[in-house]
Design a protein around this motif. Sequence first.
Motif, PDB file in Angstrom:
ATOM      1  N   ALA A   1       0.837  -1.207   0.000  1.00 13.01           N
ATOM      2  CA  ALA A   1       0.000   0.000   0.000  1.00 13.01           C
ATOM      3  C   ALA A   1       0.869   1.254   0.000  1.00 13.01           C
ATOM      4  O   ALA A   1       0.515   2.260  -0.626  1.00 13.01           O
ATOM      5  N   HIS A   2       2.002   1.202   0.682  1.00 11.38           N
ATOM      6  CA  HIS A   2       2.930   2.345   0.700  1.00 11.38           C
ATOM      7  C   HIS A   2       3.501   2.571  -0.702  1.00 11.38           C
ATOM      8  O   HIS A   2       3.655   3.705  -1.145  1.00 11.38           O
ATOM      9  N   HIS A   3       3.801   1.500  -1.391  1.00 15.26           N
ATOM     10  CA  HIS A   3       4.318   1.574  -2.761  1.00 15.26           C
ATOM     11  C   HIS A   3       3.265   2.205  -3.690  1.00 15.26           C
ATOM     12  O   HIS A   3       3.574   3.087  -4.487  1.00 15.26           O
ATOM     13  N   ARG A   4       2.026   1.748  -3.566  1.00 17.43           N
ATOM     14  CA  ARG A   4       0.943   2.308  -4.392  1.00 17.43           C
ATOM     15  C   ARG A   4       0.731   3.790  -4.086  1.00 17.43           C
ATOM     16  O   ARG A   4       0.484   4.595  -4.986  1.00 17.43           O
ATOM     17  N   LYS A   5       0.836   4.159  -2.794  1.00 13.71           N
ATOM     18  CA  LYS A   5       0.671   5.557  -2.401  1.00 13.71           C
ATOM     19  C   LYS A   5       1.748   6.420  -3.051  1.00 13.71           C
ATOM     20  O   LYS A   5       1.474   7.530  -3.502  1.00 13.71           O
ATOM     21  N   ALA A   6       2.970   5.919  -3.118  1.00 18.59           N
ATOM     22  CA  ALA A   6       4.059   6.672  -3.745  1.00 18.59           C
ATOM     23  C   ALA A   6       3.765   6.912  -5.221  1.00 18.59           C
ATOM     24  O   ALA A   6       3.965   8.022  -5.728  1.00 18.59           O
ATOM     25  N   PHE A   7       3.260   5.911  -5.907  1.00 17.36           N
ATOM     26  CA  PHE A   7       2.973   6.090  -7.330  1.00 17.36           C
ATOM     27  C   PHE A   7       1.737   6.950  -7.560  1.00 17.36           C
ATOM     28  O   PHE A   7       1.650   7.662  -8.556  1.00 17.36           O
ATOM     29  N   ALA A   8       0.798   6.937  -6.631  1.00 11.99           N
ATOM     30  CA  ALA A   8      -0.325   7.876  -6.705  1.00 11.99           C
ATOM     31  C   ALA A   8       0.189   9.302  -6.495  1.00 11.99           C
ATOM     32  O   ALA A   8      -0.285  10.245  -7.145  1.00 11.99           O
ATOM     33  N   PHE A   9       1.176   9.450  -5.619  1.00 12.55           N
ATOM     34  CA  PHE A   9       1.782  10.760  -5.394  1.00 12.55           C
ATOM     35  C   PHE A   9       2.478  11.252  -6.658  1.00 12.55           C
ATOM     36  O   PHE A   9       2.351  12.420  -7.034  1.00 12.55           O
ATOM     37  N   PHE A  10       3.217  10.372  -7.336  1.00  7.59           N
ATOM     38  CA  PHE A  10       3.848  10.748  -8.606  1.00  7.59           C
ATOM     39  C   PHE A  10       2.796  11.234  -9.597  1.00  7.59           C
ATOM     40  O   PHE A  10       2.996  12.227 -10.282  1.00  7.59           O
ATOM     41  N   GLN A  11       1.675  10.515  -9.685  1.00  9.09           N
ATOM     42  CA  GLN A  11       0.613  10.897 -10.614  1.00  9.09           C
ATOM     43  C   GLN A  11       0.048  12.266 -10.247  1.00  9.09           C
ATOM     44  O   GLN A  11      -0.164  13.109 -11.122  1.00  9.09           O
ATOM     45  N   PHE A  12      -0.198  12.493  -8.957  1.00  3.80           N
ATOM     46  CA  PHE A  12      -0.705  13.784  -8.488  1.00  3.80           C
ATOM     47  C   PHE A  12       0.277  14.903  -8.857  1.00  3.80           C
ATOM     48  O   PHE A  12      -0.128  15.945  -9.375  1.00  3.80           O
TER      49      PHE A  12
END
Length: 149
Positions: A44-55
């Motif tokens: 979930a932390h990994h997915r959050k990081a990639f969502a942050f990149f997208q944002f």
Amino acid sequence: MQIDLVKHPGGVFSPVNDSDLERLQRFRNGETYTAEIKLTRHPAHHRKAFAFFQFCFDHWSADHAGYECSDEHTQKEEFRKNLTILAGFFDVVTTIRGETKVRAKSLSFSSMDQDEFSRCYSALINAAIKHVFAGTKDPQILNQLQSYF
């Protein structure tokens, strides 16, 4: 063989799922085995990081990425790599021509343990605040940015 384990009180490890339990049946009780134990990163932390990149990419927009003629995937990848370098997570390499370049570190599960990934994630937020969101006054964007802290 790789088996996912959970540690319980008293130093006892047990398999995470039944299929791994079945695979452990081939080992005999009382025998000594050598195992390398590695703490895995929380997905979930990994997915959050990639969502942050997208944002961050969406805020920065493809027009500013410097690769307007590239497809969106290439632009996002280049943006991710540049932000990772700005966060200080890179390797210095020498090309076949003898040129020195920096390359973003891989954020893959096998390349970073959880501690390094956490430090990288924090540095990514700091780099984004400085380089992507500098001067942003929109409260909605700032609230969304804060949700990634």
